[in-house]
Motif scaffolding. Sequence first.
Motif, PDB file in Angstrom:
ATOM      1  N   PRO A 235       0.837  -1.241   0.101  1.00  0.00           N
ATOM      2  CA  PRO A 235      -0.343  -0.200  -0.178  1.00  0.00           C
ATOM      3  C   PRO A 235       1.272   1.116   0.086  1.00  0.00           C
ATOM      4  CG  PRO A 235      -0.742  -1.599   1.115  1.00  0.00           C
ATOM      5  CD  PRO A 235       0.005  -1.812   1.106  1.00  0.00           C
ATOM      6  N   THR A 236       1.685   1.747   0.767  1.00  0.00           N
ATOM      7  CA  THR A 236       2.308   2.163   0.766  1.00  0.00           C
ATOM      8  C   THR A 236       3.171   2.640  -1.038  1.00  0.00           C
ATOM      9  OG1 THR A 236       4.930   1.398   1.701  1.00  0.00           O
ATOM     10  CG2 THR A 236       3.681   2.439   3.006  1.00  0.00           C
ATOM     11  N   HIS A 237       3.544   1.558  -1.379  1.00  0.00           N
ATOM     12  CA  HIS A 237       4.250   1.968  -2.872  1.00  0.00           C
ATOM     13  C   HIS A 237       2.808   2.316  -4.003  1.00  0.00           C
ATOM     14  CE1 HIS A 237       6.313   1.205  -6.587  1.00  0.00           C
ATOM     15  NE2 HIS A 237       5.280  -0.303  -6.523  1.00  0.00           N
ATOM     16  N   LEU A 238       1.667   2.022  -3.187  1.00  0.00           N
ATOM     17  CA  LEU A 238       0.444   2.925  -4.549  1.00  0.00           C
ATOM     18  C   LEU A 238       0.269   3.752  -3.949  1.00  0.00           C
ATOM     19  CD1 LEU A 238      -1.787  -0.491  -4.017  1.00  0.00           C
ATOM     20  CD2 LEU A 238      -0.904  -0.332  -6.573  1.00  0.00           C
ATOM     21  N   LEU A 239       0.278   4.129  -2.792  1.00  0.00           N
ATOM     22  CA  LEU A 239       0.154   5.970  -2.443  1.00  0.00           C
ATOM     23  C   LEU A 239       1.043   6.430  -2.777  1.00  0.00           C
ATOM     24  CD1 LEU A 239      -2.275   4.687   0.869  1.00  0.00           C
ATOM     25  CD2 LEU A 239      -2.872   5.681  -1.181  1.00  0.00           C
ATOM     26  N   GLU A 240       2.036   6.015  -2.295  1.00  0.00           N
ATOM     27  CA  GLU A 240       3.287   7.092  -2.609  1.00  0.00           C
ATOM     28  C   GLU A 240       3.511   8.390  -3.209  1.00  0.00           C
ATOM     29  OE1 GLU A 240       7.021   8.863  -3.452  1.00  0.00           O
ATOM     30  OE2 GLU A 240       6.196   7.321  -5.146  1.00  0.00           O
ATOM     31  N   PRO A 241       2.469   8.319  -4.309  1.00  0.00           N
ATOM     32  CA  PRO A 241       2.572   8.808  -5.454  1.00  0.00           C
ATOM     33  C   PRO A 241       2.018  10.018  -5.803  1.00  0.00           C
ATOM     34  CG  PRO A 241       2.137   6.978  -6.806  1.00  0.00           C
ATOM     35  CD  PRO A 241       2.425   6.868  -5.505  1.00  0.00           C
ATOM     36  N   TYR A 242       1.294  10.003  -4.367  1.00  0.00           N
ATOM     37  CA  TYR A 242      -0.215  11.050  -4.412  1.00  0.00           C
ATOM     38  C   TYR A 242       0.239  11.806  -2.654  1.00  0.00           C
ATOM     39  CZ  TYR A 242      -3.018   8.255  -6.885  1.00  0.00           C
ATOM     40  OH  TYR A 242      -2.868   7.131  -8.131  1.00  0.00           O
ATOM     41  N   VAL A 243       1.529  11.154  -1.800  1.00  0.00           N
ATOM     42  CA  VAL A 243       1.654  11.749  -0.883  1.00  0.00           C
ATOM     43  C   VAL A 243       2.060  13.025  -0.480  1.00  0.00           C
ATOM     44  CG1 VAL A 243       3.587  11.568   1.369  1.00  0.00           C
ATOM     45  CG2 VAL A 243       2.305   9.184   0.318  1.00  0.00           C
ATOM     46  N   ASP A 244       2.979  13.259  -2.067  1.00  0.00           N
ATOM     47  CA  ASP A 244       3.249  15.063  -2.126  1.00  0.00           C
ATOM     48  C   ASP A 244       2.384  16.062  -1.937  1.00  0.00           C
ATOM     49  OD1 ASP A 244       6.061  14.100  -1.847  1.00  0.00           O
ATOM     50  OD2 ASP A 244       6.537  15.008  -4.177  1.00  0.00           O
TER      51      ASP A 244
END
Length: 161
Positions: free
Chosen positions: A123-132
């Motif tokens: 899940p962290t990999h999937l959500l990483e593009p949206y964190v910024d």
Amino acid sequence: MTRMILATWLLVLMVAAPVSAEPHWPDQGWQVTPTSLAYDDLLEALREAVEAEGMFVVTEAGPTEAAANRGITLPGNRVVGVFRNDYAVRILRLSVPAMIEAPMRFYVTENDDGSATLSWKTPTHLLEPYVDAAGKELETVGRELDALFAAIAQRATEESK
């Protein structure tokens, strides 16, 4: 006539073309757990583990059965979408675009020896593009889901250890 011969030849190639015996999983963002469980047993254990960890199976899809209806034999192959509404609400409040990643999925694949492998993108990999854009709280949600997915995988594969 030539088109018909070509179409028949292509169909023969598609039916006879083997699925890669040893998949090459991406290096980043994936967890891959080979097991000694048979495909159907791992699939059932996964469904039970999802429920035991308080999550829900919300989608299932796989090409094996549909291919068999077309006369094509494929090893067992199933994508199982897993999620829970409270996580959906939290993610939506942080990032509408990130919700495209839900449900997050487990992938059950049958191996040549009859055993099965459980894999998933973290899940962290999937959500990483949206964190910024969404902020660190989305990263926190990803870590919580990482822990849940790891617990599901542990429970689903514990018989094979």
